[in-house]
Write an enzyme that holds these catalytic residues in place. Sequence first.
Site, mmCIF file in Angstrom:
data_model
loop_
_atom_site.group_PDB
_atom_site.id
_atom_site.type_symbol
_atom_site.label_atom_id
_atom_site.label_comp_id
_atom_site.label_asym_id
_atom_site.label_seq_id
_atom_site.Cartn_x
_atom_site.Cartn_y
_atom_site.Cartn_z
ATOM 1 N N ASP A 71 96.726 -20.649 57.638
ATOM 2 C CA ASP A 71 96.126 -21.748 58.393
ATOM 3 C C ASP A 71 96.287 -23.019 57.575
ATOM 4 O O ASP A 71 95.938 -23.046 56.391
ATOM 5 C CB ASP A 71 94.643 -21.444 58.645
ATOM 6 C CG ASP A 71 94.012 -22.370 59.672
ATOM 7 O OD1 ASP A 71 94.558 -23.464 59.925
ATOM 8 O OD2 ASP A 71 92.961 -21.999 60.211
ATOM 9 N N HIS A 77 86.370 -30.878 62.444
ATOM 10 C CA HIS A 77 85.580 -30.182 63.463
ATOM 11 C C HIS A 77 84.776 -31.181 64.263
ATOM 12 O O HIS A 77 83.647 -31.502 63.957
ATOM 13 C CB HIS A 77 84.690 -29.115 62.819
ATOM 14 C CG HIS A 77 85.498 -27.983 62.259
ATOM 15 N ND1 HIS A 77 85.390 -27.553 60.968
ATOM 16 C CD2 HIS A 77 86.468 -27.225 62.821
ATOM 17 C CE1 HIS A 77 86.265 -26.556 60.767
ATOM 18 N NE2 HIS A 77 86.926 -26.347 61.874
HETATM 19 MN MN MN Z 1 93.189 -24.129 61.364
HETATM 20 MN MN MN Z 2 91.108 -25.263 63.432
#
Ligand code: MN
Ligand code: MN
Length: 293
Positions: free
Chosen positions: A82, A161
């Site tokens: 990621d 986020h």
């Molecule tokens: Mn990610």
């Molecule tokens: Mn993400």
Amino acid sequence: MEDYSEWREAGRIAGEALKYGKALIKPGARITEVLDKIEEKIYSLGGKCAFPPQISMNDVAAHYCPEPGDEFCFKDELCSLDLGVHVNGAIGDTACTVDLSGNNQRLVEAAEKAIDAAIEKAAIGVKLSEIGAAIQETISDHGFAPVRNLSGHGLGRFKIHDEPSVPNYNDKGNTVLKKGMTVAIEPFATTGQGLIHEADDATIFSLINKKPVRNIFTRQILKEIESYNDLPFTTRWLARKFPMIKVNFALKELLQNNIIKAYPPLVEVAHGLVSQAEHSLLIDDKVEVLTRV
Ligand code: MN
Ligand code: MN
């Protein structure tokens, strides 16, 4: 009207770096070397890390970064890579899973087909719960469970986020995708229960409260942390500039004073294997998959 060229650039670099990094995950490769090379690739393409690239293995769904000096080499793990890239704060967030055992291809495919189904569904006015339903159905059809307490998210400038949260199951919510939104969709598929909990020993942190500190080491390290623009960082980055004994001392003090927040590894509660796929999307009249290269 926001100019999306930086979002497209961040997405393209993230997609290129993911492809590059995916090919480096092989039996015998050292995890820290792979991650260092991915970071170099991101910078060489003109981007910056929006968070530390990470490779979570087996029952760890996310947020695993090795300690500085970790000598671990891959063998037969299920590896989720990621990574996030930013260009002036515009973020591309993307992930994929590499199965080194050769026994978990269907689990990898479940996450990949789920992201495809979610992208196909995504459009202005579509409910996020419908995206979640498409993810849930695809993963269930493969015989696995979606991880319900992990979700995709809006992407804001220097904010990984952001609103809205994009569920990996049908949460029956009524929030819809709106024109101009940039969102990361990230299905996780597991052989376990479909829930994660936080483990101990975080190596990923971010600055949440700017407050003065007294200790000289902590002050030096806080200064370095401030250069990350409130985006997450990892101990390995600090270890390049400071001795680990000072880093550990400072991190402890900064955590105690609520100046930084820890992001511990997220482990599947039944220790099921976890696969992940992720893309960043621009919601427009025609949806753009920013991280697809
Ligand atoms: Mn990610
Ligand atoms: Mn993400």
